[in-house]
Design an enzyme around this catalytic site. Sequence first.
Site, short mmCIF file in Angstrom:
data_model
loop_
_atom_site.label_atom_id
_atom_site.label_comp_id
_atom_site.label_asym_id
_atom_site.label_seq_id
_atom_site.Cartn_x
_atom_site.Cartn_y
_atom_site.Cartn_z
N LYS A 38 -6.99 6.92 2.14
CA LYS A 38 -5.68 7.00 2.80
C LYS A 38 -4.75 5.89 2.27
CE LYS A 38 -7.54 4.26 6.64
NZ LYS A 38 -8.20 4.35 7.95
N ARG A 136 -8.29 5.08 20.71
CA ARG A 136 -7.19 5.37 19.79
C ARG A 136 -7.03 6.88 19.66
NH1 ARG A 136 -7.20 2.84 13.75
NH2 ARG A 136 -8.65 4.57 13.39
N TYR A 264 18.44 -18.10 -0.63
CA TYR A 264 19.27 -17.75 0.52
C TYR A 264 19.09 -18.75 1.67
CZ TYR A 264 20.24 -13.10 -1.42
OH TYR A 264 20.66 -12.06 -2.20
N MET A 313 14.62 -9.78 -1.36
CA MET A 313 14.17 -8.40 -1.46
C MET A 313 13.45 -8.13 -2.79
SD MET A 313 16.36 -4.87 -1.23
CE MET A 313 17.20 -5.32 0.26
C1 LIG Z 1 -9.54 3.73 7.84
C2 LIG Z 1 -10.74 4.31 8.47
C3 LIG Z 1 -12.03 4.07 7.93
C4 LIG Z 1 -12.29 3.09 6.81
O1 LIG Z 1 -12.53 1.79 7.34
P1 LIG Z 1 -12.85 0.54 6.41
O2 LIG Z 1 -12.97 -0.60 7.36
O3 LIG Z 1 -11.68 0.35 5.49
O4 LIG Z 1 -14.11 0.83 5.67
C5 LIG Z 1 -13.10 4.78 8.48
N1 LIG Z 1 -12.92 5.64 9.52
C6 LIG Z 1 -11.71 5.85 10.08
C7 LIG Z 1 -11.60 6.79 11.24
C8 LIG Z 1 -10.58 5.18 9.59
O5 LIG Z 1 -9.39 5.39 10.17
#
Ligand SMILES: *Cc1c(COP(=O)(O)O)cnc(C)c1O
Length: 376
Positions: A38, A136, A264, A313
Site C-alpha cells: 500500500k 479500527r 523565510y 516548499m
Molecule cells: C499496513 C498493514 C500491515 C503491514 O504492517 P507492517 O507493520 O508494515 O508489517 C498488515 N496488516 C494490515 C491490516 C495493515 O493495514
Amino acid sequence: MSKVTETTLEINLASLKHNFEFLKSKLMDKTLFLAVVKAFAYGSDAVVVAKCLQKMGVDYFAVAYISEGVALRQAGIKTPILVLHPQEKNLELGIKHCLEPSLYTLKILQTFERIAQQQNQKNYPVHIKFNTGLNRLGFEPNELDLVAEQLSKTSALKVRSVFSHLAASEDLEEKPFTLEQIKLYKSLSTSFIETLGYPIIKHLCNTSGVLNYPEAHFDMVRCGIGLYGYGNSDKETKNFQPIATLKSVISQIHLVKKGKSVGYNRAFISSEDSKIATIPIGHADGIGRHFGHGVGAVSIGYEKAPIVGNVCMDMIMIDVTNIECEEGDEVVFFGSEYSAETSAAAANTISYELITGISQRVKRKVLNIPLDETSL
Ligand SMILES: *Cc1c(COP(=O)(O)O)cnc(C)c1O
C-alpha cells in the site's frame, strides 16, 4: 555507490530480496507470505516492488484502496490482491480488476454481495475481517453468526481468508494484551471456519508480529515495513536492509556573515561567519517543517550537516561551515547507511511516516534489477 545529479530516491532490489528472504526464514515452509504494498509500497514504487516480489514467489499482495490495486493490475501484476479498506463506491471497479475486498461491516458485505450477484459472479473471493482489539476496522466478535448466515445465503461469494490485525505487536510491554488478541482471534477464526464448513486462510501478523509472536503465524503473514528495511526496534531492524535511499545535491553555497539570517522569517541567525548550502528538496517532497531548526540533518560523506531555519516548499538550507564540499556534491537524507528511523525519531515520528511521505515528485531510480528482468 552511485552519484545522483538531482533529488532521487534510489530503490535497491537486492535489499528487497534480502528482507523478503530474511522474513521467509522466520516462517514455516507452508506459511503463505502476503506482501503489503500500500501507499506506493511504503513510499518507494509499488509496481517495481510488486513485480520483483511476484518474481520471487510471493503468495499475495495487499493494498489499502481499490485504486492502488488497479494500478498494479494495469502494470501486469497477476498475483491475488487483497484490498484492506475498500470504499463502497469503487467495489464494482474492484471486481473488474479481480481485486479481493476485505469486508468489515454488514453494510459493505451486503453491498458487495449485491454487486457480485448482479454480475453473476460465482465464488468471488472475499476476506472477512474481525476486530479483536485495535478498534479500527472489522466485525465485532458477536457478529460472527450474522456474518456466517449472510454468507451462507449466497453462492456469489466465497470466503478466501479470515483475518484480524494486532494493535501492539511491536510493544513487548503490551504482550498480555497481544496474547489476548491472539487467543480471541484463534477461537473466532476456528468457529467461523467450522460454521462455514470449508477451508479458509487464517492470518493475523504484521512484520513485528512475525518476529515477536511465532506462535501466531497461522496460515499466512502480512508484511510491510520489514520488506522495506525497517523494524519497530533496534533488535528487529538489525536484520533488515533499507531498500530506499533519499539523496540530493548541493545547488548553491552562500557565505553568510555573522549576524545575518537565512531563509523565510529569518529563522536562522548566523552566530559566526558560516557556509550555508541550499538543497533542492522541501516539505512538498516529504521533508516536513518539523525537520527545520536543526532537528533534521543530511550526510555529506561521513559528516552531518544540520538543516537551518525553516524548511521551504522546494528547498532546505544546511550548515556546511566545517565540511569540505562544493556545489554539485551529493547529500544523503536517509538510506542504507543512515537510517530513516534515526531521522524520524529526531522529529518525533516513526520510519513509516517519513518513508511513506516522500512525494511522487521525487525521481525514483531502481538499482540491482535482476538480470532476467528487463521491464521494471
Ligand atoms: C499496513 C498493514 C500491515 C503491514 O504492517 P507492517 O507493520 O508494515 O508489517 C498488515 N496488516 C494490515 C491490516 C495493515 O493495514
